[in-house]
Scaffold this active site. Structure first.
Site, short mmCIF file in Angstrom:
data_model
loop_
_atom_site.label_atom_id
_atom_site.label_comp_id
_atom_site.label_asym_id
_atom_site.label_seq_id
_atom_site.Cartn_x
_atom_site.Cartn_y
_atom_site.Cartn_z
N PRO A 22 47.62 60.45 16.38
CA PRO A 22 46.35 60.71 15.68
C PRO A 22 45.95 62.18 15.82
CG PRO A 22 46.22 58.69 16.96
CD PRO A 22 47.51 59.36 17.34
N GLU A 23 45.63 62.79 14.69
CA GLU A 23 45.22 64.20 14.68
C GLU A 23 43.75 64.29 14.28
OE1 GLU A 23 47.02 66.50 15.87
OE2 GLU A 23 49.03 65.65 15.89
N HIS A 28 47.67 45.28 24.90
CA HIS A 28 47.49 46.72 25.01
C HIS A 28 46.02 47.16 24.95
CE1 HIS A 28 51.80 47.09 24.80
NE2 HIS A 28 51.83 46.50 23.63
N ARG A 53 51.13 52.89 24.11
CA ARG A 53 51.97 53.81 24.88
C ARG A 53 51.25 54.44 26.07
NH1 ARG A 53 55.71 57.46 21.06
NH2 ARG A 53 56.73 57.68 23.08
#
Length: 269
Positions: free
Chosen positions: A2-3, A90, A108
């Site tokens: 994500p930016e 998660h 992650r």
């Protein structure tokens, strides 16, 4: 990863749902994120969320006497959900706000949940960050000054958060196409005119991505669970071998800094 557009889409989705809410509890299911979740985070109950701002790719939740710093990492997303929503594998962190929760999902575990009561400008994660690309601070003059003396390729320069924050791989390729600048050109060789085109192209690209809900390549979803759509509207990114949307040339792919770059050999000389 994500930016800036994805983080800004998240911020805009969260702000109206969280601002003014009192934190009633915290649930930390996994503290081993990119940095360990500090003990201070466990003691947030009773504080009121004032605003949610963004600096680069960091979300800053203002609680009056300090800030909760959130980062989506490589695979994270933040969603507002009913408090009875079962946690899945998660789902590592919940901020409980009465009749709703803010939940971090991060497969992650490269995201971050941190607390600081100090000045944000002095925080180690924020102090070194460069110019905000959507601010007035980034214009032709500033970009030209920033690029002086840098031999690195302009594509890699744009992805250096110490210079300009949040312009990730997708958006760097897209902005360079819009500006007609070859991604391999040394940053220091850009003229003032090219910097003017590029500064505008960066802003136009990021704003277009925000309007499209960001880009969802794998995991990203907005606060309401909606996937981004910009990745299907790109001019060049991930379109190697396809015809340019502006001319008949085929889009080319090359590798820069172990990342894929896409460009049009005719439009970007």
């Amino acid at each position: 990863m994500p930016e800036l557009p994805e983080v800004e889409v998240t911020r805009r989705g969260l702000a109206p749902q969280l601002a003014g809410r009192v934190i009633s509890g915290v649930a930390v299911r996994e503290s081993r994120l990119r940095w360990p979740v500090s003990r201070d985070v466990h003691a947030l109950a009773g504080r009121t969320v004032r605003t949610i701002e963004r600096r680069g790719k960091y979300l800053l939740v203002d609680c009056g006497d300090g800030h909760l710093i959130l980062h989506l990492g490589m695979s994270g997303s933040l969603r507002v959900l009913p408090p009875e929503t079962p946690a899945e594998k998660h789902d590592h962190f919940d901020l409980v706000l009465g009749d709703r929760i803010l939940r971090l999902r991060d497969p992650r575990r490269f995201g971050a949940v941190l607390w600081t009561s100090g000045a944000l400008t002095a925080h180690p994660l924020l102090a070194h960050l460069g110019v905000e690309p959507l601010s007035r601070a980034l214009d032709a003059k500033r970009l030209h000054a920033l690029t002086r003396g840098h031999r690195t390729a302009i594509k890699q320069f744009l992805m250096d958060g110490r210079r300009i924050v949040g312009v990730g791989n997708i958006y760097a390729s897209e902005a360079l196409f819009r500006a007609g600048v070859n991604p391999r050109k040394a940053a220091r060789r850009l003229s003032v005119q090219e910097c003017a085109r590029l500064a505008k192209a960066i802003k136009d690209t990021l704003r277009a991505a925000i309007r499209a809900g960001g880009s969802t390549i794998q995991h990203f979803v907005a606060a309401d669970g909606a996937a981004g759509e910009y990745q299907v509207r790109t001019w060049v990114y991930d379109r190697g071998g396809q015809k340019s949307r502006r001319c008949s040339s085929l889009i080319r792919r090359l590798v820069q800094g172990q990342r894929s770059t896409y460009y049009c050999p005719s439009c970007q000389r």
